[in-house]
Design a protein around this motif. Structure first.
Motif, PDB file in Angstrom:
ATOM      1  N   ALA A   1     -12.308 -52.177 -24.911  1.00  0.00           N
ATOM      2  CA  ALA A   1     -11.909 -51.052 -24.067  1.00  0.00           C
ATOM      3  C   ALA A   1     -11.417 -51.507 -22.701  1.00  0.00           C
ATOM      4  O   ALA A   1     -10.485 -50.924 -22.133  1.00  0.00           O
ATOM      5  N   SER A   2     -12.050 -52.556 -22.142  1.00  0.00           N
ATOM      6  CA  SER A   2     -11.670 -53.028 -20.818  1.00  0.00           C
ATOM      7  C   SER A   2     -12.242 -54.419 -20.597  1.00  0.00           C
ATOM      8  O   SER A   2     -12.876 -54.994 -21.487  1.00  0.00           O
TER       9      SER A   2
ATOM     10  N   ARG B   1      -4.557 -58.034 -21.706  1.00  0.00           N
ATOM     11  CA  ARG B   1      -4.479 -56.683 -21.166  1.00  0.00           C
ATOM     12  C   ARG B   1      -3.144 -56.040 -21.540  1.00  0.00           C
ATOM     13  O   ARG B   1      -2.092 -56.673 -21.445  1.00  0.00           O
TER      14      ARG B   1
ATOM     15  N   ASP C   1      -0.632 -52.443 -21.185  1.00  0.00           N
ATOM     16  CA  ASP C   1      -0.396 -51.193 -20.475  1.00  0.00           C
ATOM     17  C   ASP C   1      -0.701 -49.979 -21.340  1.00  0.00           C
ATOM     18  O   ASP C   1      -0.914 -48.883 -20.827  1.00  0.00           O
ATOM     19  N   GLU C   2      -0.705 -50.168 -22.628  1.00  0.00           N
ATOM     20  CA  GLU C   2      -0.977 -49.081 -23.561  1.00  0.00           C
ATOM     21  C   GLU C   2      -2.466 -48.997 -23.895  1.00  0.00           C
ATOM     22  O   GLU C   2      -2.859 -48.296 -24.825  1.00  0.00           O
ATOM     23  N   ASN C   3      -3.291 -49.723 -23.148  1.00  0.00           N
ATOM     24  CA  ASN C   3      -4.742 -49.743 -23.354  1.00  0.00           C
ATOM     25  C   ASN C   3      -5.159 -50.308 -24.707  1.00  0.00           C
ATOM     26  O   ASN C   3      -6.259 -50.033 -25.187  1.00  0.00           O
ATOM     27  N   ASN C   4      -4.269 -51.082 -25.310  1.00  0.00           N
ATOM     28  CA  ASN C   4      -4.629 -51.780 -26.549  1.00  0.00           C
ATOM     29  C   ASN C   4      -5.124 -53.182 -26.191  1.00  0.00           C
ATOM     30  O   ASN C   4      -4.591 -54.185 -26.648  1.00  0.00           O
ATOM     31  N   HIS C   5      -6.126 -53.233 -25.337  1.00  0.00           N
ATOM     32  CA  HIS C   5      -6.633 -54.514 -24.868  1.00  0.00           C
ATOM     33  C   HIS C   5      -7.312 -55.257 -26.017  1.00  0.00           C
ATOM     34  O   HIS C   5      -7.930 -54.644 -26.889  1.00  0.00           O
TER      35      HIS C   5
ATOM     36  N   GLU D   1       2.459 -56.631 -20.916  1.00  0.00           N
ATOM     37  CA  GLU D   1       1.106 -57.105 -21.124  1.00  0.00           C
ATOM     38  C   GLU D   1       0.768 -58.230 -20.171  1.00  0.00           C
ATOM     39  O   GLU D   1       1.626 -58.999 -19.738  1.00  0.00           O
TER      40      GLU D   1
END
Length: 444
Positions: free
Chosen positions: A48-49, A100, A102-106, A376
């Motif tokens: 998630a992060s 990381r 930008d689309e939160n697909n970390h 990314e």
């Protein structure tokens, strides 16, 4: 040396290009194709992060996948003591890379210590399946909407062929199982498709003669009501040739169940019991260019003087190479780092190893870095004592594109393959170059 043992430059290029999962491993002859799977202890999971709690969850998820891959069975996750190991997954971590998006697909890419993982599995009485594994050549025929197609290594993006190639590829990476697919050349062979569907192993045995493999599997995939069904038979390595089958609701689940059954079968055959893992890891090191007794003594002395090495003994001398069984302490990466301090022992690249005929053979931590590529960001953080991953590109963030997970030729003959499959660690290859030592008096 017989001519049949020599690998042409074209064949060597094919091997190098095809090291990644499901690439075509095509040699001129000799079907035996035992391989070393590098990357068994490296894994990539969504997170998630980069917050500590999310990273810790990622470590645990990554280690659980590595446990399954190295033990050969998902049952390992139910063993007493595994939950405690997963809660302390960071202690086994050698390096990690936060990717990381930008689309939160970390995503979190990790590398765990092989020795540490093996000992952890042994501590919970789990089996340990080594890095040297047999290669399965999978002939997969899919019947869908009244049409049969061959799943091949050259399937292009977007088509049904590629969807099936990808799901089997992902499943094989997930379980650390070496599997290759035939080239596109066979795609239009309708008779061959019928033979796969009819599971006529003798016909496919002939078609497989020039494709690297230890065994072949004939798989037929079809719809069964609302589910997919896969039935397969094996040919080679003395395996049971009767059909086995699984069903699933989705392509992904079907491929995972097929490959999972195959992985469990090989693990049952080759995995070492936890009680036999031992405290002192051992690795086979093959040194090429050893032509004299002086070379022999120099290699042995060089290895024996390394701090992590507790014992080094020659097990085989053949042509211009020397094979030694080295007992060491610590992690494999630490051993490699110590060997790298001696300029006489030059590690062979994947390409160089690929060109060696079988007939001739038997990180510092604490830093961080970042780079941007498109949308990314790749952030590398290395735990103390760890080794940064070699690949930090954020362009290839899927496990299927992970360059850390590749096949290398094991370079053993058929008689040695059974023993090699029971070894826990990959074979290391070096070239002996005593002339690389500079005489401090003469400066040469």
């Amino acid at each position: 040396m017989p001519d049949s043992g020599k690998i042409s430059m074209r064949a060597a290029q094919i091997i190098r290009r095809s090291m990644q999962m499901f690439g075509l491993l095509a040699l001129i002859a000799a079907p035996a194709a035992a391989v070393t799977v590098t990357g068994l202890y490296s894994v990539e999971v969504p997170v998630a992060s980069s917050q500590p709690e999310d990273l810790e969850q990622g470590y645990a998820e990554g280690l659980s996948r590595v446990f399954v891959r190295v033990s050969g069975t998902r049952d390992v996750l139910g063993n007493d003591g595994v939950d405690a190991l997963l809660n302390d997954a960071e202690s086994l971590l050698q390096s990690y890379q936060f990717l990381r998006s930008d689309e939160n697909n970390h995503r979190l890419r990790m590398s765990f210590g092989a020795v540490g993982v093996n000992r952890a599995l042994a501590s919970v009485d789990a089996p340990v399946w080594g890095a040297n594994r047999p290669l399965t050549l999978a002939w997969i025929a899919v019947e869908e909407s009244g049409r049969r197609t061959l799943v091949h290594a050259d399937a292009e993006n977007g088509g049904a062929d590629n969807q099936w190639r990808k799901v089997f590829q992902d499943a094989a990476i997930d379980r650390g199982l070496p599997v290759s697919l035939p080239p596109e050349d066979f795609r239009q062979d309708r008779e061959l498709l019928s033979d796969i569907w009819g599971q006529f192993t003798s016909s496919l045995r002939s078609a497989s003669e020039e494709l690297e493999h230890d065994l072949i599997s004939l798989v037929r995939v079809s719809r069964s009501g609302s589910q997919w069904r896969a039935g397969w038979v094996f040919d080679g390595m003395g395996l049971d040739s009767t059909e086995q089958s699984v069903t699933a609701d989705t392509r992904e689940e079907l491929a995972a169940r097929v490959i999972g059954r195959w992985a469990e079968m090989f693990a049952d055959r080759y995995a070492v019991a936890g009680s036999d893992v031992g405290e002192s890891p051992q690795v086979d090191i093959v040194v090429h260019g050893v032509t004299t007794l002086t070379d022999y003594a120099g290699v042995s002395s060089a290895l024996e003087k390394l701090s992590p090495v507790t014992d080094a003994g020659a097990t085989q001398a053949r042509a211009s190479q020397l094979k030694l069984r080295v007992v060491f302490s610590g992690e494999m990466e630490q051993l490699k780092q110590y060997i790298a301090l001696d300029p006489r022992l030059v590690p062979l690249s994947d390409a160089e190893v690929s060109r060696i005929p079988v007939s001739e053979s038997s990180d510092s931590g604490g830093g961080s870095d970042s780079a941007e590529s498109g949308s990314e960001e790749s952030v590398v953080q290395t735990p103390e004592g760890g080794v940064a991953l070699a690949e930090d590109s954020a362009e290839n963030t899927s496990a299927t594109a992970n360059p850390l997970f590749v096949y290398e030729p094991l370079l053993v003959d058929e008689e040695e393959s059974e023993q090699a499959f029971e070894s826990l660690y990959q074979v290391l290859h070096y070239r002996w170059q005593p002339a690389s030592i500079i005489d401090p008096e003469n400066g040469e």
